[in-house]
Scaffold this active site. Structure first.
Site, PDB file in Angstrom:
ATOM      1  N   HIS A  30     -36.698 -14.262  20.566  1.00  0.00           N
ATOM      2  CA  HIS A  30     -35.350 -13.711  20.397  1.00  0.00           C
ATOM      3  C   HIS A  30     -35.165 -12.997  19.055  1.00  0.00           C
ATOM      4  CE1 HIS A  30     -30.774 -14.261  21.127  1.00  0.00           C
ATOM      5  NE2 HIS A  30     -30.962 -13.390  20.155  1.00  0.00           N
ATOM      6  N   GLU A  65     -22.403 -15.188  18.850  1.00  0.00           N
ATOM      7  CA  GLU A  65     -23.130 -16.207  18.078  1.00  0.00           C
ATOM      8  C   GLU A  65     -22.246 -16.834  17.000  1.00  0.00           C
ATOM      9  OE1 GLU A  65     -25.733 -17.135  19.393  1.00  0.00           O
ATOM     10  OE2 GLU A  65     -26.790 -15.424  20.276  1.00  0.00           O
ATOM     11  N   GLU A 102     -46.065 -12.153  -2.395  1.00  0.00           N
ATOM     12  CA  GLU A 102     -44.686 -12.438  -2.822  1.00  0.00           C
ATOM     13  C   GLU A 102     -43.963 -13.374  -1.844  1.00  0.00           C
ATOM     14  OE1 GLU A 102     -41.976  -9.171  -2.935  1.00  0.00           O
ATOM     15  OE2 GLU A 102     -41.916  -9.065  -0.758  1.00  0.00           O
ATOM     16  N   HIS A 137     -28.208 -12.248  11.617  1.00  0.00           N
ATOM     17  CA  HIS A 137     -29.082 -12.410  12.785  1.00  0.00           C
ATOM     18  C   HIS A 137     -29.597 -11.040  13.201  1.00  0.00           C
ATOM     19  CE1 HIS A 137     -30.632 -13.426  16.679  1.00  0.00           C
ATOM     20  NE2 HIS A 137     -29.664 -12.825  17.344  1.00  0.00           N
ATOM     21  N   HIS A 140     -32.886  -8.843  15.557  1.00  0.00           N
ATOM     22  CA  HIS A 140     -33.970  -8.886  16.545  1.00  0.00           C
ATOM     23  C   HIS A 140     -35.178  -8.164  15.951  1.00  0.00           C
ATOM     24  CE1 HIS A 140     -30.861  -9.405  20.069  1.00  0.00           C
ATOM     25  NE2 HIS A 140     -30.861 -10.415  19.222  1.00  0.00           N
TER      26      HIS A 140
END
Ligand code: 2HA
Ligand code: ZN
Length: 276
Positions: free
Chosen positions: A212, A117, A171, A141, A143
């Site tokens: 994803h 990525e 919050e 990133h 999952h």
């Protein structure tokens, strides 16, 4: 001067990888992290770097980051192994003067290369570099299972995701007042999804990838991890709430969000405070 592994930013990076693993966000080789080094960071570790590596294409162009250094997780590497064998699992790369190529200057000792990525990470860094003037240095990133689950049941719009997540914990609007963006399902790893994600990063610090996971941006590891954690926890509460009963009996209202915004000195865009 110590080794690269003694630098505080490297320790913070390793800790974040492990924290994410412990949260259950990094099955197998899922997820990736990048950190944009400051000039002081580069000077701190410069003696431990090797500038003989071969230049390789990034897969996109990031001219504003030309010459920059990034600490990144490796393609195919398991985030649970970072703490045990950081030199193999993560690496430091330098971009060339055009922002099209990179070379490895430290790490990836087993012959690894940066995360698949990398185009999304670097295009997100480019946006944040311009918009936050170098404040936001971390792209993460993960999952995150509850956010992923919601991408099967909520409409894939920024408005609905933002509003539903905000309602799940008081919050939330204070932690991510700009809201969250959503990218519809796309093939990961390439330039096209990188362009779509970086466009959302112009408005938000959170981009959800349908079916994803999520990308978050922040100034440092605490802020970025905290943001990922807050959004995922809100998603978990929504999943729990919907599992108990499909409808809310009561919730935080648009006017209550406006009161909250005033009390906490944040601006909440009106497009998220629609009447339902
Ligand atoms: O395997 O998470 O999106 C790494 C990834 C790809
Ligand atoms: Zn992924």
């Amino acid at each position: 001067m110590g080794t690269v592994l003694d630098a505080e930013f490297v320790k913070g990076f390793i800790r974040m990888c492990n924290d994410g693993w412990e949260q259950g966000w990094h099955e197998r080789n899922g997820g990736n992290v990048s950190y944009y080094l400051t000039e002081a960071d580069v000077e701190e570790v410069r003696d431990g770097l090797n500038f003989e590596g071969e230049w390789k294409p990034i897969g996109t162009e990031v001219p504003t980051l030309a010459g920059g250094f990034f600490l990144v997780t490796g393609s195919g590497k398991y985030l649970r192994n970072v703490i045990l064998n950081p030199e193999d699992s993560i690496g430091l790369i330098q971009l060339d003067e055009t922002g099209k190529d990179y070379r490895i200057v430290w790490g990836f000792t087993g012959g690894g290369r940066p995360t698949s990525e990398l185009p999304t990470h670097l295009m997100n860094h480019e946006v944040k570099q311009k918009l936050t003037k170098g404040r936001n240095r971390v792209i993460y990133h993960a999952h995150t299972p509850n956010v992923i689950a919601l991408t099967y049941v909520l409409p894939l719009t920024d408005e609905v995701f933002t509003r539903e997540l905000w309602e799940m914990a008081t919050e939330c609007p204070v932690v991510f007042p700009q809201g969250v963006g959503v990218v519809e399902w796309m093939v990961p790893g390439g330039r096209e999804i990188a362009v779509a994600t970086s466009k959302l990063m112009e408005k938000y610090n959170v981009a959800i990838w349908a079916h994803h996971g999520m990308f978050c941006s922040g100034a440092d590891f605490d802020e970025t991890f905290g943001l990922m954690h807050t959004v995922e926890k809100a998603a978990e509460i929504l999943v729990k709430m919907r599992s108990i009963c499909p409808e809310k009996r009561q919730t935080i209202t648009p006017d209550q969000f406006r009161e909250l915004a005033k009390a906490f000195g944040v601006e909440l865009p009106e497009r998220f405070l629609y009447e339902k």
